[in-house]
Design a protein around this motif. Structure first.
Motif, short mmCIF file in Angstrom:
data_model
loop_
_atom_site.label_atom_id
_atom_site.label_comp_id
_atom_site.label_asym_id
_atom_site.label_seq_id
_atom_site.Cartn_x
_atom_site.Cartn_y
_atom_site.Cartn_z
N PRO A 168 -53.19 -0.13 -39.18
CA PRO A 168 -52.83 -0.90 -37.99
C PRO A 168 -53.09 -2.40 -38.08
O PRO A 168 -53.85 -2.85 -38.92
N MET A 169 -52.46 -3.12 -37.18
CA MET A 169 -52.58 -4.58 -37.10
C MET A 169 -53.67 -4.95 -36.11
O MET A 169 -53.97 -4.20 -35.19
N ILE A 170 -54.20 -6.16 -36.26
CA ILE A 170 -55.05 -6.71 -35.21
C ILE A 170 -54.14 -7.57 -34.33
O ILE A 170 -53.31 -8.33 -34.84
N LEU A 229 -64.58 -11.82 -34.24
CA LEU A 229 -64.91 -10.47 -33.77
C LEU A 229 -63.64 -9.80 -33.23
O LEU A 229 -62.96 -10.36 -32.37
N THR A 230 -63.35 -8.60 -33.74
CA THR A 230 -62.21 -7.81 -33.26
C THR A 230 -62.76 -6.60 -32.52
O THR A 230 -63.68 -5.95 -33.02
N MET A 231 -62.23 -6.34 -31.33
CA MET A 231 -62.70 -5.17 -30.58
C MET A 231 -61.56 -4.15 -30.43
O MET A 231 -60.41 -4.52 -30.19
N THR A 243 -47.39 -1.01 -33.99
CA THR A 243 -48.40 -2.08 -34.07
C THR A 243 -49.78 -1.50 -34.37
O THR A 243 -50.60 -2.12 -35.04
N THR A 244 -50.04 -0.30 -33.84
CA THR A 244 -51.38 0.29 -33.99
C THR A 244 -51.39 1.39 -35.06
O THR A 244 -52.32 2.21 -35.08
N GLY A 245 -50.38 1.41 -35.91
CA GLY A 245 -50.33 2.40 -36.99
C GLY A 245 -50.37 3.81 -36.44
O GLY A 245 -50.95 4.70 -37.06
N PRO A 248 -52.02 -9.03 -39.56
CA PRO A 248 -52.95 -8.62 -40.61
C PRO A 248 -53.14 -9.82 -41.53
O PRO A 248 -52.54 -10.87 -41.32
N SER A 249 -53.97 -9.67 -42.56
CA SER A 249 -54.13 -10.75 -43.53
C SER A 249 -52.80 -10.99 -44.27
O SER A 249 -52.04 -10.05 -44.50
N ALA A 250 -52.56 -12.27 -44.62
CA ALA A 250 -51.23 -12.66 -45.13
C ALA A 250 -51.11 -12.52 -46.64
O ALA A 250 -50.66 -13.43 -47.34
N ASN A 251 -51.53 -11.36 -47.16
CA ASN A 251 -51.46 -11.08 -48.60
C ASN A 251 -50.59 -9.86 -48.84
O ASN A 251 -50.36 -9.06 -47.93
N ILE A 252 -50.12 -9.71 -50.08
CA ILE A 252 -49.51 -8.44 -50.48
C ILE A 252 -50.61 -7.39 -50.40
O ILE A 252 -51.75 -7.64 -50.81
#
Ligand code: AMP
Ligand code: MG
Length: 344
Positions: A60-62, A98-100, A112-114, A143-147
């Motif tokens: 999932p995404m934040i 911080l992600t909740m 979006t939430t997998g 999400p982080s901008a990497n492969i």
């Protein structure tokens, strides 16, 4: 696709916000790592994040927001329904790394939430990130901008290395301060549970909200308990990470990473011995050492792994950190990038 290079100027942030509003993908700096953003409420846009990253669709995404009130359309029952300690954490630690995790509002697409019925939400501190979200006027899934599988990008150049030609634009900001991803905390139960450690440590969170915080059990286990087919390990249902992303191979540069633990003399001797062995095999070895400084290690680890790849090193010997405080969070990344290869 041509990937636009944008600055952090007001005009360029407005342009980036327009791209997000029309369903496009924009990478942007945050205080943790660079994120790859799209409209969190637009299924098609979120799907294109998974495609650009090559990310498994159950990861999932934040969702990133700019104001506390933005929780209303994302959380089941609105912001009023979140627990008192989640409210306190938001008050004390947002904006910040911080992600909740909350129960999801039906308005949030399940892509979006997998597929989970919870949603992870963060209010980033970085000025560029917050003005982008404000200008876009909608929640930004990022999400982080990497492969998928590569070290997270902490500079705009690292983003372009993976994403040039695959996304609409990159906001070219500075190197990220923190350097590792946000602390993820599940706020759906009676006790907050850390699903992914970050620079906001367990102790810091407990002091901020005045209640006990737990670690997800999987964080305290080493490889044999983790469902990691790539490592040939057996899945152990009891210790399956509750944060889906934690089960995938992660943070891997092209070079092989080996962690060396122990005192300075042990590290020096091992590096010498293994370094010579590697060179005899025609390999180019590199050394990473952060002098036991966990904050510095967090800030530099991912950038260093990518830089050593660019310089053509084949094997990286990195000195392990004490697994306490921020050191625990950095070791969580280091162990994964090394595929749990530790020399003690
Ligand atoms: P990334 O942005 O690449 O750091 O990935 C975000 C990470 O947040 C995912 O890989 C998950 O581990 C975690 N996450 C996102 N949403 C949830 C959720 N609803 N429940 C648990 N963990 C989540
Ligand atoms: Mg990631």
């Amino acid at each position: 696709m041509r990937t636009l290079r944008l600055t952090t100027s007001k005009k360029d942030i407005e342009h980036a916000a327009d791209i997000i509003r029309s369903g496009g993908l924009v990478a942007f700096p945050t205080e943790t790592v660079y994120g790859l953003g799209a409209n969190a409420l637009d299924e098609g846009a979120v799907r294109s994040i998974y495609e650009a990253k090559g990310r498994p669709s159950d990861n999932p995404m934040i969702v990133h927001i700019a104001r506390f009130e933005d929780l209303d359309e994302l959380v089941a029952g609105g912001s009023i329904r979140i627990s008192p300690y989640a409210k306190l954490a938001a008050k004390k630690l947002w904006p910040g790394p911080l992600t909740m995790v909350f129960d999801k509002n039906p308005a949030v697409p399940s892509v979006t939430t997998g597929g989970l019925d919870t949603v992870a939400i963060r209010m980033p501190l970085s000025e560029a990130a917050r003005s982008l979200i404000e200008q876009a006027g909608l929640p930004v899934a990022a999400p982080s901008a990497n492969i998928s599988g590569r070290p997270s990008p902490t500079t705009a150049e690292d983003v372009l290395e993976d994403m040039d030609g695959r996304i609409d634009a990159v906001i070219m900001g500075d190197q990220c301060d923190v350097g590792i991803e946000s602390t993820v905390v599940d706020m759906t139960g009676d006790t907050p549970v850390i699903l992914r450690p970050g620079i906001i440590t367990k102790e810091w969170l407990e002091a901020a909200i005045g209640c006990e915080v737990e670690y997800d059990k999987s964080l305290l286990k080493k490889p044999e308990f983790i469902a990691e087919p790539a490592l040939g390990a057996q899945a152990d249902e009891d210790f399956k990470p509750r944060s889906p992303g934690m089960k995938y191979t992660h943070y891997s540069p092209k070079a092989k990473v080996r962690i060396i633990e122990g005192d300075g003399k042990f590290f020096g001797d091992k590096v010498m011995q293994l370094g010579i062995e590697a060179m005899r095999e025609g390999k180019k070895p590199a050394i990473l050492e952060y002098g036991g400084d966990a904050k510095k290690a967090a800030h530099k680890l991912f950038a260093d792994l990518r830089e050593l790849d660019r310089q053509g090193y084949d094997i990286i010997f990195v000195r392990g950190l004490d697994e306490k405080g921020e050191g625990f969070s950095v070791m969580n990344r280091m162990l994964k990038s090394a595929g749990y290869d530790i020399i003690k």
